[in-house]
Design an enzyme around this catalytic site. Structure first.
Site, PDB file in Angstrom:
ATOM      1  N   SER A 168      22.542  -0.979   5.919  1.00  0.00           N
ATOM      2  CA  SER A 168      21.710  -2.113   6.300  1.00  0.00           C
ATOM      3  C   SER A 168      21.858  -2.355   7.788  1.00  0.00           C
ATOM      4  CB  SER A 168      22.132  -3.371   5.540  1.00  0.00           C
ATOM      5  OG  SER A 168      21.417  -4.505   6.005  1.00  0.00           O
ATOM      6  N   TYR A 181      28.722  -9.136   2.903  1.00  0.00           N
ATOM      7  CA  TYR A 181      27.665  -8.128   2.984  1.00  0.00           C
ATOM      8  C   TYR A 181      27.740  -7.347   4.290  1.00  0.00           C
ATOM      9  CZ  TYR A 181      23.056  -6.026   2.337  1.00  0.00           C
ATOM     10  OH  TYR A 181      22.017  -5.131   2.182  1.00  0.00           O
TER      11      TYR A 181
END
Length: 312
Positions: A168, A181
């Site tokens: 990501s 995350y």
């Protein structure tokens, strides 16, 4: 979030599958290969599974529950490939080894592994239960390492393989409320860089090629989720909602087709690097591996004050 902090592209980004990665271009490019995709029940994982199937690969699709995989199974079987459906918590090492053994017994040797399963709990650490925070590390980082640790000896024995870690852009920036995350994705990107260098040490490069791939702005249940009410009550909505939603303009197929391209071996010169599927792979390949590595492109790095570096 100030978008200007992270910079703006001056080159056009891709927001749909383009010629180099299109189904027509990649037709039969992965025929006969067996690909494992984790978190394949919906969204990006489902699209990756379908794209690999379109390119001829047989697929073993994994999710926490078999019933989550029904739509993906039907879509892939309609493309004429073999499909195996498996329930597995990929953060459980024993379960992963057992399922991978079963997959190879039922479908053959695994040649492509896509680590897609991931979770996000949008809360500041100070308001988090530690186990809830740590579960993100377990699923987003520990689980890919478990699957890779399971597969590397098998790929070595077979003489090659492809591993794609769905990363990501969040792993390259600081975003409050997403500590679990962003850190897990940063760790996954760094692991990809380092593992490719380990392949070099064992003379397995480029036969075993790894990639960390940002899937683009895909509006999935996870990506579009907001913070819980108790967090909103304390901090308000820290996002610029209009800007945030405008980030999500990419179909899951863009990531899916990029994975099919990488699995085919056509992007091997980009192995070990962090890629954004919105950036045209042909432009990256034209730049050349030697230049990308020398200039530390597509890699996590730190820019120190001029004059400060390592000892001579």
């Amino acid at each position: 979030m100030d978008p200007g902090e992270f910079g703006y592209s001056t080159l056009p980004l891709q927001h749909a599958p383009y010629d180099a990665i299109s189904p027509a271009t990649l037709e039969n490019s992965n025929t006969g290969k067996l690909a494992v995709i984790t978190g394949a029940g919906r969204g990006i994982g489902a699209a990756i599974s379908e794209s690999l199937a379109k390119s001829g690969a047989n697929v073993a699709i994994l999710d926490l529950k078999v019933e989550n995989l029904e739509d993906t199974r039907k879509a892939c079987e309609a493309l004429g490939v073999k499909v195996g459906v498996y329930a597995c918590d990929v953060s459980d090492r024993k379960a992963v080894v057992e399922i991978f053994d079963r997959i190879e017994n039922e479908l053959g040797s695994i040649e492509v592994l896509v680590n897609n399963a991931g979770i996000l709990n949008q809360r500041p650490l100070i308001m988090s239960e530690f186990d809830d925070f740590w579960r993100q590390i377990e699923v987003n980082f520990k689980a890919p390492l478990i699957t890779i640790h399971t597969m590397l000896p098998r790929m070595r024995e077979k003489g090659g393989g492809c591993i794609i870690n769905i990363a990501s852009r969040s792993g390259t920036v600081d975003v409050p409320m997403t500590l679990g995350y962003v850190t897990s994705k940063a760790a996954l990107i760094r692991a990809t860089h380092t593992l490719q260098k380990e392949m070099e040490l064992d003379n397995l490069d480029p036969a075993i090629h790894l990639y960390a791939l940002h899937p683009g702005g895909v509006l999935t249940g996870m990506g579009g989720s907001a913070a819980k009410q108790d967090v909103l009550d304390k901090y308000g909505d820290v996002r610029d909602e209009k800007f945030f939603m405008e980030l999500f303009k990419d179909p899951p197929a863009l990531c899916g087709q990029t994975c099919a391209f990488l699995a085919s071996g056509r992007g091997k010169e980009l192995r070990g690097l962090y890629l954004d599927c919105r950036q045209d792979v042909t432009r990256l390949l034209e730049k050349g591996r030697e230049a990308l590595l020398k200039e530390k492109r597509n890699a996590l790095t730190v820019n120190f004050l001029d004059g400060y570096c390592n000892e001579p």
